[in-house]
Design a protein around this motif. Structure first.
Motif, mmCIF file in Angstrom:
data_model
loop_
_atom_site.group_PDB
_atom_site.id
_atom_site.type_symbol
_atom_site.label_atom_id
_atom_site.label_comp_id
_atom_site.label_asym_id
_atom_site.label_seq_id
_atom_site.Cartn_x
_atom_site.Cartn_y
_atom_site.Cartn_z
ATOM 1 N N TYR A 1 43.522 3.975 -1.958
ATOM 2 C CA TYR A 1 43.821 5.484 -1.136
ATOM 3 C C TYR A 1 44.462 6.431 -0.842
ATOM 4 N N HIS A 2 44.352 7.470 -1.906
ATOM 5 C CA HIS A 2 45.456 8.269 -1.872
ATOM 6 C C HIS A 2 45.479 9.594 -2.323
ATOM 7 N N ASP A 3 46.160 10.330 -1.876
ATOM 8 C CA ASP A 3 45.713 12.076 -1.802
ATOM 9 C C ASP A 3 44.124 12.256 -2.179
ATOM 10 N N ARG A 4 42.904 11.661 -0.981
ATOM 11 C CA ARG A 4 42.189 12.227 -0.967
ATOM 12 C C ARG A 4 41.188 11.257 -1.976
ATOM 13 N N HIS A 5 41.730 10.467 -3.024
ATOM 14 C CA HIS A 5 41.347 9.806 -4.306
ATOM 15 C C HIS A 5 41.171 8.074 -3.608
ATOM 16 N N TYR A 6 40.219 7.547 -3.933
ATOM 17 C CA TYR A 6 40.610 6.127 -4.407
ATOM 18 C C TYR A 6 40.867 5.303 -4.996
ATOM 19 N N LEU A 7 41.786 4.648 -6.003
ATOM 20 C CA LEU A 7 42.494 4.647 -7.151
ATOM 21 C C LEU A 7 43.331 2.977 -6.948
ATOM 22 N N ARG A 8 43.098 2.713 -8.565
ATOM 23 C CA ARG A 8 43.802 1.314 -8.598
ATOM 24 C C ARG A 8 44.731 1.260 -9.483
ATOM 25 N N PRO A 9 45.572 0.102 -8.367
ATOM 26 C CA PRO A 9 46.587 -0.170 -8.905
ATOM 27 C C PRO A 9 46.390 -0.539 -10.337
ATOM 28 N N VAL A 10 48.008 0.517 -10.600
ATOM 29 C CA VAL A 10 48.682 -0.782 -11.727
ATOM 30 C C VAL A 10 49.584 -1.325 -11.653
ATOM 31 N N HIS A 11 49.479 -2.314 -12.531
ATOM 32 C CA HIS A 11 51.139 -3.535 -12.562
ATOM 33 C C HIS A 11 52.062 -3.797 -13.175
ATOM 34 N N LEU A 12 52.886 -2.950 -12.604
ATOM 35 C CA LEU A 12 54.234 -3.149 -12.937
ATOM 36 C C LEU A 12 54.734 -4.515 -14.334
ATOM 37 N N ASP A 13 54.598 -5.075 -14.049
ATOM 38 C CA ASP A 13 55.818 -6.532 -13.992
ATOM 39 C C ASP A 13 55.157 -7.108 -15.409
#
Length: 172
Positions: free
Chosen positions: A159-171
């Motif tokens: 949850y970020h800035d009033r929105h649901y999001l998916r993580p982005v894998h950076l590795d």
């Protein structure tokens, strides 16, 4: 540091600073469920879940003492903490919506000790409340983790800035 070094304009209003800063802080999404004194299921979406200690296994969550679920959390000793994955976005919205609609439907069953257990979550843990620390109009609730289970693996729901999001894998 000068004002010219800051990335954004500043404000002296603590409430504005707080809200704007935490809108930029992504958090995992969980749901805490319990039963009130009459046995009615209650629950709420939480982004404040944190591990406190591994030995003994303790977790914390925060909530407003004006929240509709607070009377149950204030009275009961037993909760279930559910960790949500990406596939649980609609469940997160439901459990953050009107209290009367949170348990309408067949998305849950009676779990250990009769506490509502939500279907299809990434993981769940029973918890015994060991402390409620009042802080202004809110409370920090400390839970000793007991039994639990894991569901199908899924990306975390953020949850970020009033929105649901998916993580982005950076590795990768």
């Amino acid at each position: 540091m000068t004002d010219d070094d800051l990335a954004a304009p500043t404000t002296d209003d603590p409430l504005t600073v707080f809200k704007e800063a935490f809108r930029r802080h992504a958090a995992g999404v969980a749901v805490v469920t319990a039963r009130d004194a009459e046995g009615t299921p209650v629950g709420f979406t939480a982004t404040s879940l944190a591990s406190l200690a591994a030995v003994p296994p303790l977790a914390t969550f925060n909530m407003a003492r004006t929240a509709s679920s607070w009377p149950a959390v204030a009275e009961t000793d037993e909760v279930i903490v559910h960790l949500l994955g990406l596939r649980n976005r609609d469940l997160a919205r439901r459990m953050a919506g009107p209290a009367a609609l949170r348990f309408a439907g067949d998305h849950w069953t009676d779990g250990p000790n009769g506490v509502p257990l939500l279907d299809g979550v990434t993981a769940w843990m029973t918890g015994t409340i060991v402390e409620r620390v009042p802080v202004h109009g809110s409370a920090v609730v400390v839970v000793r983790i007991g039994t639990g289970g894991v569901g199908e693996d899924d990306d975390a729901l953020l949850y970020h800035d009033r929105h649901y999001l998916r993580p982005v894998h950076l590795d990768d």
